[in-house]
Scaffold this motif. Structure first.
Motif, mmCIF file in Angstrom:
data_model
loop_
_atom_site.group_PDB
_atom_site.id
_atom_site.type_symbol
_atom_site.label_atom_id
_atom_site.label_comp_id
_atom_site.label_asym_id
_atom_site.label_seq_id
_atom_site.Cartn_x
_atom_site.Cartn_y
_atom_site.Cartn_z
ATOM 1 N N GLU A 107 -10.396 10.329 9.962
ATOM 2 C CA GLU A 107 -9.570 10.445 11.165
ATOM 3 C C GLU A 107 -8.152 10.788 10.725
ATOM 4 N N PRO A 108 -7.313 11.282 11.631
ATOM 5 C CA PRO A 108 -5.909 11.513 11.270
ATOM 6 C C PRO A 108 -5.236 10.220 10.814
ATOM 7 N N ARG A 144 3.606 13.342 -8.029
ATOM 8 C CA ARG A 144 2.744 14.342 -8.674
ATOM 9 C C ARG A 144 1.398 14.480 -7.971
ATOM 10 N N SER A 145 0.842 13.386 -7.520
ATOM 11 C CA SER A 145 -0.520 13.427 -6.968
ATOM 12 C C SER A 145 -0.556 13.053 -5.491
ATOM 13 N N LEU A 146 0.542 13.285 -4.761
ATOM 14 C CA LEU A 146 0.588 12.926 -3.348
ATOM 15 C C LEU A 146 -0.530 13.598 -2.562
ATOM 16 N N SER A 147 -0.803 14.852 -2.837
ATOM 17 C CA SER A 147 -1.850 15.568 -2.112
ATOM 18 C C SER A 147 -3.204 14.871 -2.276
ATOM 19 N N THR A 148 -3.499 14.408 -3.480
ATOM 20 C CA THR A 148 -4.770 13.723 -3.737
ATOM 21 C C THR A 148 -4.825 12.381 -3.007
ATOM 22 N N VAL A 149 -3.722 11.641 -3.003
ATOM 23 C CA VAL A 149 -3.696 10.339 -2.333
ATOM 24 C C VAL A 149 -3.831 10.508 -0.822
ATOM 25 N N VAL A 150 -3.134 11.497 -0.268
ATOM 26 C CA VAL A 150 -3.242 11.766 1.166
ATOM 27 C C VAL A 150 -4.671 12.145 1.524
ATOM 28 N N GLU A 151 -5.284 13.003 0.734
ATOM 29 C CA GLU A 151 -6.656 13.414 1.021
ATOM 30 C C GLU A 151 -7.624 12.245 0.860
ATOM 31 N N THR A 152 -7.368 11.345 -0.091
ATOM 32 C CA THR A 152 -8.200 10.151 -0.250
ATOM 33 C C THR A 152 -8.173 9.316 1.019
ATOM 34 N N ALA A 153 -6.978 9.112 1.586
ATOM 35 C CA ALA A 153 -6.864 8.341 2.837
ATOM 36 C C ALA A 153 -7.615 9.036 3.967
ATOM 37 N N ARG A 154 -7.500 10.338 4.063
ATOM 38 C CA ARG A 154 -8.196 11.074 5.125
ATOM 39 C C ARG A 154 -9.708 10.972 4.954
ATOM 40 N N GLN A 155 -10.181 10.970 3.707
ATOM 41 C CA GLN A 155 -11.612 10.848 3.450
ATOM 42 C C GLN A 155 -12.128 9.448 3.796
ATOM 43 N N ILE A 156 -11.304 8.432 3.566
ATOM 44 C CA ILE A 156 -11.735 7.059 3.834
ATOM 45 C C ILE A 156 -12.012 6.855 5.318
ATOM 46 N N TRP A 157 -11.071 7.314 6.171
ATOM 47 C CA TRP A 157 -11.202 7.022 7.596
ATOM 48 C C TRP A 157 -11.762 8.173 8.425
ATOM 49 N N THR A 163 -5.032 7.378 13.585
ATOM 50 C CA THR A 163 -5.703 6.117 13.907
ATOM 51 C C THR A 163 -5.389 5.015 12.909
ATOM 52 N N HIS A 164 -4.856 5.392 11.744
ATOM 53 C CA HIS A 164 -4.478 4.420 10.717
ATOM 54 C C HIS A 164 -3.139 4.834 10.118
ATOM 55 N N ARG A 165 -2.455 3.846 9.563
ATOM 56 C CA ARG A 165 -1.189 4.100 8.874
ATOM 57 C C ARG A 165 -1.362 3.759 7.393
ATOM 58 N N VAL A 166 -0.782 4.595 6.528
ATOM 59 C CA VAL A 166 -0.790 4.349 5.090
ATOM 60 C C VAL A 166 0.643 4.391 4.592
ATOM 61 N N ILE A 167 1.075 3.323 3.924
ATOM 62 C CA ILE A 167 2.418 3.228 3.362
ATOM 63 C C ILE A 167 2.305 3.334 1.842
ATOM 64 N N LEU A 168 3.013 4.294 1.271
ATOM 65 C CA LEU A 168 2.966 4.567 -0.163
ATOM 66 C C LEU A 168 4.320 4.269 -0.783
ATOM 67 N N LEU A 169 4.343 3.395 -1.770
ATOM 68 C CA LEU A 169 5.576 3.031 -2.464
ATOM 69 C C LEU A 169 5.401 3.299 -3.948
ATOM 70 N N GLY A 170 6.274 4.115 -4.525
ATOM 71 C CA GLY A 170 6.140 4.402 -5.940
ATOM 72 C C GLY A 170 7.077 5.494 -6.407
ATOM 73 N N ALA A 171 6.807 5.999 -7.596
ATOM 74 C CA ALA A 171 7.692 6.973 -8.217
ATOM 75 C C ALA A 171 6.927 8.252 -8.549
ATOM 76 N N SER A 172 7.022 8.696 -9.798
ATOM 77 C CA SER A 172 6.532 10.030 -10.129
ATOM 78 C C SER A 172 5.017 10.170 -10.067
ATOM 79 N N ASN A 173 4.264 9.096 -10.307
ATOM 80 C CA ASN A 173 2.806 9.240 -10.195
ATOM 81 C C ASN A 173 2.401 9.619 -8.778
ATOM 82 N N LEU A 174 3.084 9.051 -7.783
ATOM 83 C CA LEU A 174 2.774 9.403 -6.401
ATOM 84 C C LEU A 174 3.329 10.774 -6.028
#
Length: 267
Positions: free
Chosen positions: A42-43, A27-40, A14-25
């Motif tokens: 929804e998938p 390393r913690s991609l799983s946390t950022v993805v889960e943060t987006a899922r928690q916000i909405w 239902t939403h799109r998230v675009i992530l631009l970055g380097a090693s911080n993303l």
């Protein structure tokens, strides 16, 4: 089994998230993805141009792996073929290019071109500042250690890096004011001995703070759940193109789908 693809829901994102970055993303991609899922709740459709040592504007090679710059990546062409969705974006790890000898003006132009693309899809964009508080604690010995490990081709002295980082950070703040987008500070407490990578212990606290502008109810608590299985699964996904010691491989995107229907495309 760890790394096995979860059974996907039939619900479309239902939403799109675009992530631009380097090693911080990375390393913690799983946390950022889960943060987006928690916000909405929804998938979510994740599109991420990330990678260790990633530049915003030019090709880089790290430990035999060659990767395009973020702005020249295939993400933007692919984005034009996707159906319209409410979109949020994160633009982070902007200081890497200083270590590659790029001047702040050129780096800012690359970032602006990414923001122009994001504006074209009406994205709610968030930019992170450089970790100036953390960098200010560097001594010569620790600086030379991390420079030799992370950016072996860099010949800048510590004083030069600090001056350039401060200049670039000021320009990012001005850019945020001009474009009316959030430019989020990077508190020194988020970093440890490593001056540019968020401490693992703060990931679940820091990322919800960074992307708070993505959602209307900024006061609503977001606490991403940790999951070793999700982390392992995401680490196994293939990007659209990868070159390792001259051998290039390509993969169709999205390359992964989580149990709730969230899709992940890597570039």
């Amino acid at each position: 089994m760890m790394g096995q693809q979860p059974i996907a829901s039939s619900r479309p994102p239902t939403h799109r998230v675009i992530l631009l970055g380097a090693s911080n993303l990375v390393r913690s991609l799983s946390t950022v993805v889960e943060t987006a899922r928690q916000i909405w709740r929804e998938p979510v459709e994740i599109m991420a141009a990330i990678g260790h040592g990633r530049s915003y504007g030019h090709e880089t090679t790290v430990l035999g792996r060659k990767i395009s710059g973020i702005f020249p990546s295939a993400l933007w062409k692919d984005l034009q073929t996707r159906s319209a969705l409410p979109t949020a974006a994160l633009v982070t790890d902007i200081g890497n290019d200083l270590a590659y000898g790029e001047p702040p003006d050129r780096i800012l132009r690359w970032v602006e071109r990414c923001l122009d693309e994001l504006d074209s899809v009406h994205a709610t964009s968030v930019v992170t500042q450089l970790p100036l508080e953390s960098l200010a604690t560097l001594g010569e010995g620790r600086y030379r250690l991390f420079r030799s490990v992370l950016f072996p081709s860099c010949r800048l002295q510590l004083a030069e890096v600090l001056a350039l980082a401060s200049e670039l950070n000021e320009r990012l703040l001005e850019l945020g004011e001009q474009r009316k987008i959030s430019v989020i500070p990077a508190p020194g407490a988020w970093y440890g001995f490593d001056p540019i990578h968020l401490k693992r212990s703060v990931w679940r606290e820091a990322w919800p703070v960074i992307v708070r502008a993505w959602h209307d109810d900024a006061s609503a608590p977001v606490r991403p759940r940790a999951s070793l299985a999700r982390w392992a699964y995401l680490r196994c996904l293939a990007p659209s193109e990868r070159s390792f010691f001259g051998l290039t491989r390509r993969a169709r995107q999205p390359s992964g789908t989580l149990r709730d229907g969230t899709t992940i495309s890597l570039y």
